[in-house]
Design an enzyme around this catalytic site. Structure first.
Site, PDB file in Angstrom:
ATOM      1  CG  ASP A 155      -2.330   0.599   0.859  1.00 22.13           C
ATOM      2  OD1 ASP A 155      -2.436   1.426   0.131  1.00 22.13           O
ATOM      3  OD2 ASP A 155      -2.956   0.277   1.715  1.00 22.13           O
ATOM      4  CG  ASP A 211      -9.468   1.958  -1.045  1.00 21.78           C
ATOM      5  OD1 ASP A 211      -8.408   2.030  -1.615  1.00 21.78           O
ATOM      6  OD2 ASP A 211      -9.671   1.681   0.314  1.00 21.78           O
TER       7      ASP A 211
HETATM    8  C1  GLA Z   1      -5.889   1.381   1.498  1.00 22.55           C
HETATM    9  C2  GLA Z   1      -5.888   0.441   0.398  1.00 22.55           C
HETATM   10  C3  GLA Z   1      -7.080  -0.758   0.799  1.00 22.55           C
HETATM   11  C4  GLA Z   1      -6.645  -1.286   1.922  1.00 22.55           C
HETATM   12  C5  GLA Z   1      -6.372  -0.405   3.078  1.00 22.55           C
HETATM   13  C6  GLA Z   1      -6.008  -0.979   4.369  1.00 22.55           C
HETATM   14  O1  GLA Z   1      -7.233   2.037   1.468  1.00 22.55           O
HETATM   15  O2  GLA Z   1      -6.243   1.033  -0.701  1.00 22.55           O
HETATM   16  O3  GLA Z   1      -7.188  -1.728  -0.303  1.00 22.55           O
HETATM   17  O4  GLA Z   1      -5.681  -2.345   1.828  1.00 22.55           O
HETATM   18  O5  GLA Z   1      -5.652   0.542   2.656  1.00 22.55           O
HETATM   19  O6  GLA Z   1      -5.837  -0.229   5.535  1.00 22.55           O
END
Ligand code: GLA
Length: 417
Positions: A155, A211
Site C-alpha cells: 500500500d 478503493d
Molecule cells: C488502502 C487500500 C485498501 C486497503 C486499506 C488497508 O485504503 O487502498 O485496499 O488495503 O488501505 O488499510
C-alpha cells in the site's frame, strides 16, 4: 538488471527499473480471496486471524473455487503486530496468530494454495499505524520469503514525500527479487504517478484507482481519485483509460477487490456485472467477501467457468467501451486469443429504489462496431445463461436488461467478417 536497495531501502534509481514481471509469477491474472470485507465491514476494524485464514483457505478448496484457478489466500492490513521485534523484524500479531506465519503458510500450501500479506511502502500502514516497510525493504522481503509467502500487496500510506512512488516500489521489488523466491508483487498506490506507464515493470499488478467500495454508484459519481468508488463509477472511469492500450501479461491492471454479494449493498445484479467487467479487463479476481458456506447465487457468480475463461484468456488484454449512449446503453468489446470476442451490453441507468420496467433497456450492437462487418454472420453464446443464442447476421439485440444488469456474450465469426 537489478538496482541494489540501500540499507535504508531507499536506493536511488540509477540503472533503471527491474523487470519484476520476469520473476516466474503473474502469467495470468491472479485469482483468490482477501480478508478485507470478510473479517468486518471492509477495514472498519480489520482484525484477521489464523483461524479465519484457515477457514477461508479450506473453503476455497471445498467450494470448488481452487479447481477453477483461485489460489491466493491473502491478508490485508490486519495481520501485523503493532511493533517490530527487538531486531526490527516485522511480526504477526501474537494473539491472533499464535502459531506464527510460517505454520499458517505451511497449512495453506498443504491445501495446494498460496498465501500473501500486506505492507506499506511508507513508515506505517493505512489503518492502526501498524509498521510499514519503509527503511526495512530488504529485511521485510527476507522475512516474507523465509515464511514462505507468495504474494505481497504494498500500500501507499505514510510515504516520505521526497521519494516518488516509482522509486520506492522499484526498490521494494528489487528486494523481493533478491530473495530468490518468486513472489507476486501487488502495487497498491491507487493509480498515482501515471502507474500504467511503469507499474508492469515493477510488479505483476497495480491498482488503477482508489478503493472499490461495496456500492454500485456513489452520489458523487467519483471517478479516478478520491476516497473510493462504486462498481459503476469504476466501469466509467476505466472506460476513459482505454485499458486495451496498456493491460498486458505479467502487468495486470487492478480495479481492486471483488465485493461479490457484500451484504446488503451489493445485489446479485451488481455482483454479476462486477464479475463480468473485471473479467473483460483481465483483472485480478480477488474476492474480499466471505467464501465459507457460500449461498448458491454467490457460487454461481464466482464459479462461472465461462466468464473466468475470458479473464484468463491467452489474449492477455482488456476490453474497451464501444459506446455509451445518453439513454444509458453501453457496449464493450474485447478480442480473444482464438479470434472470438467477448462483448458486454450494459444498462447504465441508475437503479431506482422502486424498479420500473420503463427503465429496462434492450441494447443493439452492429457487428461492424466490434471490428467485424455489417454483413457478418456471428454465433452468439450467453455466458451467464450458459446458452447458445443462435447465429446473427449484421447485428444483435440484447434481452431486456434492468438498470445495472448486463448480458455478457462470447461471439464467434462464422462468415463475412
Ligand atoms: C488502502 C487500500 C485498501 C486497503 C486499506 C488497508 O485504503 O487502498 O485496499 O488495503 O488501505 O488499510
Amino acid at each position: 538488471m537489478r538496482v541494489a536497495a540501500t540499507v535504508l531501502g531507499v536506493g536511488v534509481l540509477a540503472i533503471g527499473p527491474v523487470a519484476a514481471y520476469n520473476n516466474g509469477v503473474g502469467a495470468k491474472p491472479p485469482m483468490g480471496w482477501n480478508t478485507w470485507c470478510t473479517d468486518d465491514v471492509c477495514g472498519l476494524i480489520d482484525k484477521c486471524s489464523d483461524a479465519l485464514v484457515r477457514q477461508q483457505a479450506a473453503a476455497m478448496v471445498s467450494s470448488g473455487m481452487s479447481k477453477l484457478g483461485y489460489q491466493y489466500v491473502n491478508m490485508d492490513d490486519c495481520w501485523a503486530a503493532q511493533e517490530r521485534d527487538a531486531d526490527g523484524n516485522i511480526q504477526p500479531d501474537p494473539t491472533r496468530f499464535p502459531n506464527g506465519m510460517k505454520a499458517l503458510a505451511d497449512y495453506v500450501h498443504s491445501l495446494g494454495l498460496k498465501i500473501g500479506v500486506y505492507t506499506c511502502i511508507g513508515t506505517t500502514t493505512c489503518k492502526n499505524n501498524l509498521p510499514g516497510s519503509f527503511g526495512h525493504y530488504e529485511q521485510d522481503a527476507k522475512q516474507f520469503a523465509s515464511w514462505g509467502l507468495d504474494f505481497i500487496k504494498c500500500d501507499n500510506c505514510a510515504k516520505p514525500a521526497q521519494y516518488t512512488e516509482q522509486e520506492l516500489y522499484t526498490n521494494f521489488s528489487n528486494a523481493l527479487n533478491a530473495t530468490g523466491r518468486p513472489i507476486f508483487f501487488s502495487l497498491c498506490e491507487w493509480g498515482m504517478s501515471d502507474v500504467q506507464a511503469w507499474g508492469a515493470d515493477v510488479g505483476q499488478m497495480y491498482r488503477i484507482q482508489m478503493d472499490h467500495l461495496p456500492f454500485w454508484e456513489l452520489p458523487t459519481h467519483a471517478a479516478g481519485m478520491g476516497f473510493g468508488q462504486g462498481t459503476f463509477d469504476i466501469i466509467n472511469y476505466i472506460a476513459t483509460l482505454t485499458p486495451s492500450t496498456f493491460v498486458k501479461q505479467y502487468g495486470w491492471m487492478d480495479p481492486d477487490f471483488l465485493m461479490t454479494l457484500f451484504n446488503p449493498t451489493m445485489t446479485y445484479t451488481y455482483s454479476k456485472t462486477e464479475f463480468s467487467f473485471w473479467s473483460l479487463w483481465s483483472a485480478p479476481l480477488v474476492v474480499s467477501t466471505n467464501i465459507a458456506n457460500m449461498p448458491q447465487d454467490k457460487m454461481n457468480i464466482l464459479l462461472n467457468a465461462e466468464v473466468i475463461a475470458i479473464d484468463q484468456d491467452d489474449s492477455h488484454t482488456a476490453g474497451d467501451r464501444v459506446f455509451n449512449k445518453t439513454d444509458g446503453c453501453q457496449a464493450w468489446s474485447r478480442n480473444l486469443a482464438n479470434g472470438d470476442k467477448a462483448v458486454i451490453l450494459l444498462n447504465g441507468r441508475t437503479p431506482q429504489w422502486i424498479p420500473s420496467p420503463s427503465d429496462n433497456l434492450t441494447i443493439s450492437i452492429g457487428w461492424e462496431q466490434i471490428g467485424f462487418t455489417n454483413q457478418s454472420i456471428v454465433a452468439v453464446r450467453d455466458l451467464w445463461a450458459h446458452a447458445n443464442l443462435g447465429n446473427f447476421t449484421g447485428s444483435f439485440k440484447s434481452s431486456s436488461l434492468a438498470p445495472a444488469d448486463c448480458q455478457m456474450l462470447r461471439v464467434k465469426c462464422l462468415a463475412s467478417c
